[in-house]
Design a protein around this motif. Structure first.
Motif, PDB file in Angstrom:
ATOM      1  N   ARG A 132      36.892  41.283  38.488  1.00 49.59           N
ATOM      2  CA  ARG A 132      35.528  41.207  39.025  1.00 49.59           C
ATOM      3  C   ARG A 132      34.662  42.338  38.466  1.00 49.59           C
ATOM      4  O   ARG A 132      33.523  42.120  38.057  1.00 49.59           O
ATOM      5  CB  ARG A 132      35.552  41.268  40.556  1.00 49.59           C
ATOM      6  CG  ARG A 132      34.196  41.144  41.189  1.00 49.59           C
ATOM      7  CD  ARG A 132      33.639  39.756  41.029  1.00 49.59           C
ATOM      8  NE  ARG A 132      32.353  39.658  41.684  1.00 49.59           N
ATOM      9  CZ  ARG A 132      31.399  38.840  41.334  1.00 49.59           C
ATOM     10  NH1 ARG A 132      31.577  38.019  40.327  1.00 49.59           N
ATOM     11  NH2 ARG A 132      30.267  38.797  41.979  1.00 49.59           N
ATOM     12  N   GLU A 136      31.341  41.904  36.071  1.00 43.79           N
ATOM     13  CA  GLU A 136      30.062  42.517  36.452  1.00 43.79           C
ATOM     14  C   GLU A 136      29.520  43.431  35.355  1.00 43.79           C
ATOM     15  O   GLU A 136      28.307  43.540  35.178  1.00 43.79           O
ATOM     16  CB  GLU A 136      30.205  43.278  37.763  1.00 43.79           C
ATOM     17  CG  GLU A 136      30.362  42.364  38.961  1.00 43.79           C
ATOM     18  CD  GLU A 136      30.642  43.097  40.253  1.00 43.79           C
ATOM     19  OE1 GLU A 136      30.878  44.339  40.235  1.00 43.79           O
ATOM     20  OE2 GLU A 136      30.641  42.437  41.308  1.00 43.79           O
ATOM     21  N   GLY A 166      39.048  36.725  40.366  1.00 39.59           N
ATOM     22  CA  GLY A 166      38.073  37.760  40.023  1.00 39.59           C
ATOM     23  C   GLY A 166      36.715  37.195  39.649  1.00 39.59           C
ATOM     24  O   GLY A 166      35.872  37.916  39.135  1.00 39.59           O
ATOM     25  N   TRP A 167      36.508  35.918  39.865  1.00 39.35           N
ATOM     26  CA  TRP A 167      35.246  35.224  39.614  1.00 39.35           C
ATOM     27  C   TRP A 167      34.895  35.134  38.132  1.00 39.35           C
ATOM     28  O   TRP A 167      33.739  34.990  37.777  1.00 39.35           O
ATOM     29  CB  TRP A 167      34.103  35.853  40.393  1.00 39.35           C
ATOM     30  CG  TRP A 167      34.181  35.725  41.880  1.00 39.35           C
ATOM     31  CD1 TRP A 167      35.301  35.516  42.630  1.00 39.35           C
ATOM     32  CD2 TRP A 167      33.101  35.797  42.806  1.00 39.35           C
ATOM     33  NE1 TRP A 167      34.984  35.473  43.952  1.00 39.35           N
ATOM     34  CE2 TRP A 167      33.637  35.648  44.100  1.00 39.35           C
ATOM     35  CE3 TRP A 167      31.738  35.996  42.661  1.00 39.35           C
ATOM     36  CZ2 TRP A 167      32.857  35.676  45.234  1.00 39.35           C
ATOM     37  CZ3 TRP A 167      30.964  36.025  43.798  1.00 39.35           C
ATOM     38  CH2 TRP A 167      31.511  35.861  45.072  1.00 39.35           C
TER      39      TRP A 167
END
Length: 195
Positions: A132, A136, A166-167
């Motif tokens: 993640r 980002e 973790g998207w």
């Protein structure tokens, strides 16, 4: 693997690539990151490869700052494409290095270096919260089975699950690129600013 054996290995890979033009065959290596962030092969050797993964396999008890600086120094090497299993953890046997994952991910994004999601169930490193942070920061990811034999290639699902937790999306993961897109990404690596 020393430099002479690597050269022989690379030539065999290049011959295979010429024979099998219908698939993308890359010559690569995993190099050790020493305690000071230097690598165990010289830059001129690494320059002759298509893909270089740098990983820490020793000195895994460094303090958080020293461990982070060590990995960032490897990221800043213009021949490194990926940082392998960034914390070095082994589930139920070794916690791995404490690192500033956000800083590491920013450095990776700035230098065109991917961070590995090692899919082996003993590693799972990067872990989901680190994935993640990487997403980002705009860092690319690569999912690797860490297979040491062909029967371990089916471990990929663990890495995909970790990426999803973790998207990470398709565009965040190098494994989803077409051969042409991967060639373009590899070519752009040499153009990224250092630091």
């Amino acid at each position: 693997l020393d430099e002479k054996r690597l050269a022989v290995h690379v030539e065999a890979i290049r011959k295979a690539a010429r024979r099998h033009k219908d698939i993308l065959v890359l010559a690569g290596v995993e190099v050790d990151i020493f305690k000071d962030g230097s690598l165990d092969f010289a830059d001129d050797v690494l320059a002759g490869l298509d893909f270089v993964t740098a990983s820490a396999h020793s000195a895994l008890k460094l303090g958080r700052r020293e461990a982070t600086v060590r990995l960032i120094r490897a990221i800043e090497n213009p021949h490194v494409h990926c940082i392998g299993h960034p914390t070095g953890r082994m589930i139920n046997s070794r916690p791995g290095m404490e690192i500033d994952v956000a800083e590491l991910a920013r450095a990776a994004a700035a230098n065109g270096v991917a961070l590995e999601i090692n899919a082996h169930p003993v590693r799972l490193d990067l872990r989901d919260v680190h994935v993640r942070a990487a997403v980002e920061a705009g860092a690319k990811l690569v999912i690797n089975t860490d297979a040491h034999s062909t029967d371990q290639l089916d471990l990929m699902g663990y890495g995909v699950t970790t990426a999803r937790r973790g998207w990470a999306r398709k565009g965040d993961v190098l494994n989803t690129l077409t051969p042409a897109q991967l060639r373009k990404w590899l070519g752009a690596k040499r153009k990224f600013p250092r630091g």
